[in-house]
Design an enzyme around this catalytic site. Sequence first.
Site, short mmCIF file in Angstrom:
data_model
loop_
_atom_site.label_atom_id
_atom_site.label_comp_id
_atom_site.label_asym_id
_atom_site.label_seq_id
_atom_site.Cartn_x
_atom_site.Cartn_y
_atom_site.Cartn_z
N ALA A 47 0.86 -1.17 0.00
CA ALA A 47 0.00 0.00 0.00
C ALA A 47 0.90 1.23 0.00
O ALA A 47 2.11 1.12 0.15
CB ALA A 47 -0.89 -0.01 1.23
N GLY B 9 -0.50 -4.99 0.83
CA GLY B 9 -1.67 -4.81 -0.01
C GLY B 9 -1.52 -5.50 -1.36
O GLY B 9 -2.51 -5.87 -2.00
N GLU C 175 3.29 -6.16 7.11
CA GLU C 175 2.72 -5.00 7.82
C GLU C 175 3.23 -4.84 9.24
O GLU C 175 3.38 -3.72 9.74
CB GLU C 175 1.19 -5.07 7.83
N GLU D 30 -2.57 -8.97 -0.80
CA GLU D 30 -4.02 -8.97 -0.57
C GLU D 30 -4.78 -8.83 -1.88
O GLU D 30 -5.79 -9.50 -2.11
CB GLU D 30 -4.38 -7.85 0.42
#
Length: 672
Positions: A63, A106, A129, A109
């Site tokens: 992200a 991300g 993360e 994901e």
Amino acid sequence: METFVTSSVHDNVGVIVINNPPVNALSSGVLEGIHAAVSALEGNADVRAIVVIGGGRTFVAGADINQLVEVIAGRGALPAFHPVFNAIEDCAKPVVMAIHGTALGGGLELAMAGHYRVAAPDAQVGQPEVKIGLIPGAGGTQRLPRLVGVAKAAELCAFGEPIPAREALEAGIVDKIIEGDLLTGAMAFARKATGPRRTRDLPVTPADLSEIRRKLRRTLIAPSAALDAVAAAVTLPFAEGIRREGEIFERCLHSDQCKALIHAFFAERAVAKIPDIPKDTPVYPIRQAAVIGAGTMGGGIAMALANAGIPVRIKDTEHVALDRGLATIRKNYERSVKSGRLTAAVAEERMGRISPQLGWEGFDQADIIIEAVFESMAVKKQVFTEIDKVAKRDCLLASNTSTLDIDAIAAVTSRPQMVIGTHFFSPANVMRLVEVVRGKATEKPVIATAMALAKTLKKAGVVVRNGFGFVGNRMVFPYMEQAQFLVEEGATPEQVDRALTDFGMAMGPLAVADLSGIDVFWRILQEFPPPAGTRQPEAVSKLYAAGRYGQKTGAGFYRYDENRKPAPDPEVLRLIQKSNRAIPDEEIVERCIYALINEGAKVLEEGIALRAVDIDVIYLTGYGFPAYRGGPMFYADTVGLKTICDRLSDFGWKPATLLDKLAREGKAFASL
Ligand code: NAD
């Protein structure tokens, strides 16, 4: 509008390419682009299957952390991941994610929201993360257990280590490794796919997570939060699990640990920018190096250079010293080969870049000469006088001194503008910190070159000004002083060290003193006596007088067996303790850490450190300060400078002028 995503159709396969250089970070724009492209291809009757691939060197590395920073600061919202990921998962046509480079955070994901995943052989995937104090917040903790099982998902989310494609294949994250062209392989895979296989619909079976939970560092919030979220995948239906993940993510996002870890993440980039040295300052190319002194530091520095591919000559005065130095270097490389970190061939190649010698031959070719001889001004001046005679005019003349005046050393040369401090930390082949000491005369290209070299060596260079102990060691003294006082007042060395390791320091100060050598500390105290009239601890002097120099003599603050394993020693208390007050751990931490912070404020005030963040990087990379507290100055801001000043008064100390001023104005170090 920028186009982060392009799509096209080839032989009934829709291809979506993500283009957000350098690492295709999942910003809102990227997500919107993917969403629109998937919808369009789903509605296109010519398309039977869809492939999503990253443009450039990677799939999606994560992200956008800058966007997270904005959210933490209350200046924006998180990108809307779920609607996009749900749309991908809901797509009626098979969606294949084609991974090269990395699919992290991300990125993974996103990949798991697809129906199938194929990967290049050298790709890596992971949920890192926790390294910035977070948990996966876009479905990772719910989709991953459905692909790899609860135990493996827990491990990946709690420790944050990425895994290579083969392991991801065995674990069930990746369906196929594609040798050769990834897009071609992914399109072929997509054509054969029978239909969507939705991750959220796969079954999850419970597993015992107590073993993993035991392995977690209990001071850290995020890893155990990640386990809680993964565990929810077993007990809750998918949609509720996602909601639970979101709540836990929010809690982590607004924790001090997350802020500190993000600060630490960006800090090294921040210190690389030096206000008066623009980015385009010319640098001298460093193709060949030379080191003087084959002792502890010289050997480590030579290894660091050789590891980075730079040939290095290493000179000492005597055969024995040179042989001993080379033997240590060889032993270090052999250890790396034994542990599997290096292949024998690579170790041999690196060893081959290091040429030992007693004379000056070849020194006239060196682009940098780094001096690492004994810590004595007389010896250093002698060595620099000789270097000045042999070095070419554009050679950097660097000293590894930890306490001596760089300007005084530079003054014996005919070119003080070329002289600079490169203060490596022990062991120099491992420790990442290099304090780059700019002298009065050091020219800017020389500073820029030293910083560039640190980067080449994969180290964190921090520019500091000349002054006793520079930044790191200068701050260590008041910290060490408090550790000694505390033992004199009634704490045991074990208690002092444990209180500080519980706080998060990699090692306690007294164990560090034993490791560096009580004699080293004692000698520095003789050469730089503290100002008269100030109360001084006597522990170091007493240990020194008793011949307890630390690990090297088998005794210091602790007793050591032949494997250098420490044990408490009642003799130390008899020698040092003056009273036996029961001291709470909290007082130990406050006195030691606040002494560090107060000295840090003085270092800033005097301009020895450029910014608070420079001090933070020095302590994070050189002194084992816990990253989840962001460094001493960031930590001070977290506690509040007024609170710290009040405690300093309780202890009867005088706050540094800068600390006092900021506290009165209600400001933080970060405001400077
Ligand atoms: P050391 O005693 O292990 O090694 C010094 C080496 O220099 C010896 O091999 C000695 O033979 C050689 N030497 C002495 N005079 C010489 C000369 N004129 N020409 C060539 N070689 C000569 O010392 P060290 O611990 O490696 O420290 C070296 C420097 O690094 C010192 O300035 C020290 O303050 C600094 N430093 C040390 C540490 C540490 O933890 N040891 C950390 C940072 C900086």
